[in-house]
Design a protein around this motif. Sequence first.
Motif, short mmCIF file in Angstrom:
data_model
loop_
_atom_site.label_atom_id
_atom_site.label_comp_id
_atom_site.label_asym_id
_atom_site.label_seq_id
_atom_site.Cartn_x
_atom_site.Cartn_y
_atom_site.Cartn_z
N UNK A 108 0.81 -1.21 0.00
CA UNK A 108 0.00 0.00 0.00
C UNK A 108 0.84 1.26 0.00
N UNK A 109 0.22 2.36 0.32
CA UNK A 109 0.90 3.65 0.34
C UNK A 109 1.86 3.76 1.51
N UNK A 110 1.49 3.19 2.65
CA UNK A 110 2.30 3.33 3.86
C UNK A 110 3.08 2.07 4.20
N UNK A 111 2.48 0.91 4.03
CA UNK A 111 3.11 -0.32 4.49
C UNK A 111 3.08 -1.40 3.42
N UNK A 112 3.92 -2.41 3.63
CA UNK A 112 3.90 -3.61 2.81
C UNK A 112 3.77 -4.79 3.76
N UNK A 113 2.89 -5.74 3.41
CA UNK A 113 2.57 -6.83 4.33
C UNK A 113 2.64 -8.16 3.61
N UNK A 114 2.99 -9.17 4.38
CA UNK A 114 3.14 -10.53 3.86
C UNK A 114 2.32 -11.49 4.71
N UNK A 115 1.59 -12.37 4.06
CA UNK A 115 0.92 -13.49 4.73
C UNK A 115 1.27 -14.77 4.00
N UNK B 98 13.46 1.43 -0.72
CA UNK B 98 13.08 0.81 0.55
C UNK B 98 12.09 -0.33 0.33
N UNK B 99 11.12 -0.06 -0.54
CA UNK B 99 10.06 -1.04 -0.77
C UNK B 99 10.59 -2.28 -1.47
N UNK B 100 11.45 -2.09 -2.47
CA UNK B 100 11.98 -3.24 -3.20
C UNK B 100 12.93 -4.06 -2.33
N UNK B 101 13.64 -3.41 -1.42
CA UNK B 101 14.46 -4.16 -0.46
C UNK B 101 13.58 -5.12 0.36
N UNK B 102 12.42 -4.61 0.80
CA UNK B 102 11.52 -5.45 1.58
C UNK B 102 10.90 -6.54 0.71
N UNK B 103 10.63 -6.23 -0.56
CA UNK B 103 10.12 -7.26 -1.48
C UNK B 103 11.10 -8.42 -1.59
N UNK B 104 12.38 -8.12 -1.67
CA UNK B 104 13.38 -9.18 -1.75
C UNK B 104 13.38 -10.03 -0.47
N UNK B 105 13.21 -9.35 0.67
CA UNK B 105 13.16 -10.09 1.94
C UNK B 105 11.91 -10.97 2.00
N UNK B 106 10.79 -10.46 1.55
CA UNK B 106 9.56 -11.26 1.54
C UNK B 106 9.69 -12.44 0.58
#
Length: 330
Positions: free
Chosen positions: A9-16, A57-65
């Motif tokens: 989303x605009x503020x956060x990225x979430x994984x389930x 920042x967001x793509x770094x977290x995508x790689x972690x997810x």
Amino acid sequence: MRVAAIDCGTNSIRLLIADADEEQPGVLTDVVRRMEVVRLGQGVDTTGSLDAEALARTLDMCREYADQCREHGVPPGNVRFVATSATRDANNSQDFVAGVREAFAELDVTPEVVVGEDEARLSFAGATRGLVETDFEGPYLVVDIGGGSTEIVRGTHEVVASGSFDIGCVRLTERHHRTDPPTQEVIDAARYDIAEALDAAEAEVGLGGVRTIVGLAGSVTTVTAQALGLTSYDPSAIHLANVSVDEMLEACERLILSTRAERAAQPFMHPGRVDVIGAGALIWYEIIERARGANGPDIVVTASERDILDGVAQSVVTPSAADEDAGQTY
């Protein structure tokens, strides 16, 4: 069957990451549930583009997810990645999509930029799964307050009407909240934007004829934690909490009027939400007041920890025709 859902989303990225029961495909058991504040939508309301640092920042977290999906054995084709308001609005969203594809590589992930109607439908599906069996009576008004937009959906077993409106905690913070604490002038300016959106919501969705307001996402769950007086963020206490309308509104007011330092000192407050919760609480306050005016004093309000992320995961297990047509892919 193991599946994964990512909601950016605009503020956060979430994984389930969840397992579906083979006997009851509608039942999901969490394996991993994560939320990180990356603020992908930083500045989008002003510039129309994704900021380079926010994108990184967001793509770094995508790689972690993506690494977690591999570690937990999610098979290719069982990952669904949806992106919402900020990506819809940005003129350089292709850079984001290319980065997501690279991060998830062999997992066969094509990110989908979902339109507001589909975002609303997925939020409703996630929030109402199992809700009919509780003491909270329908019809429901499901309200998903995001960073860039707010989705409002009406229905009981299925969506009757829905709409997506450009009021979100990040968008309104960037537009209006420039004083600490906010002045009455700042609050009134933000309230004017919210009122315009809710006028449209009344026309498009209808706020009357409902028994329960169900609020989703971090702004609502944080307000609920405030109302409950939690000493830490506890999803099990927040989910479908019994909070009166007056208690919820009082909690909103405390967060709207507090200073940044006061908000940061709250033991349940996520650090990434400190600067935007005032605007999120104001949106929630105005929606509750408008819905109470349309339905009378007996309206019930609660918060759900189940939302679009759960709806996306469920759509991997049991896709519908609407799911297959939902997102714009690249």
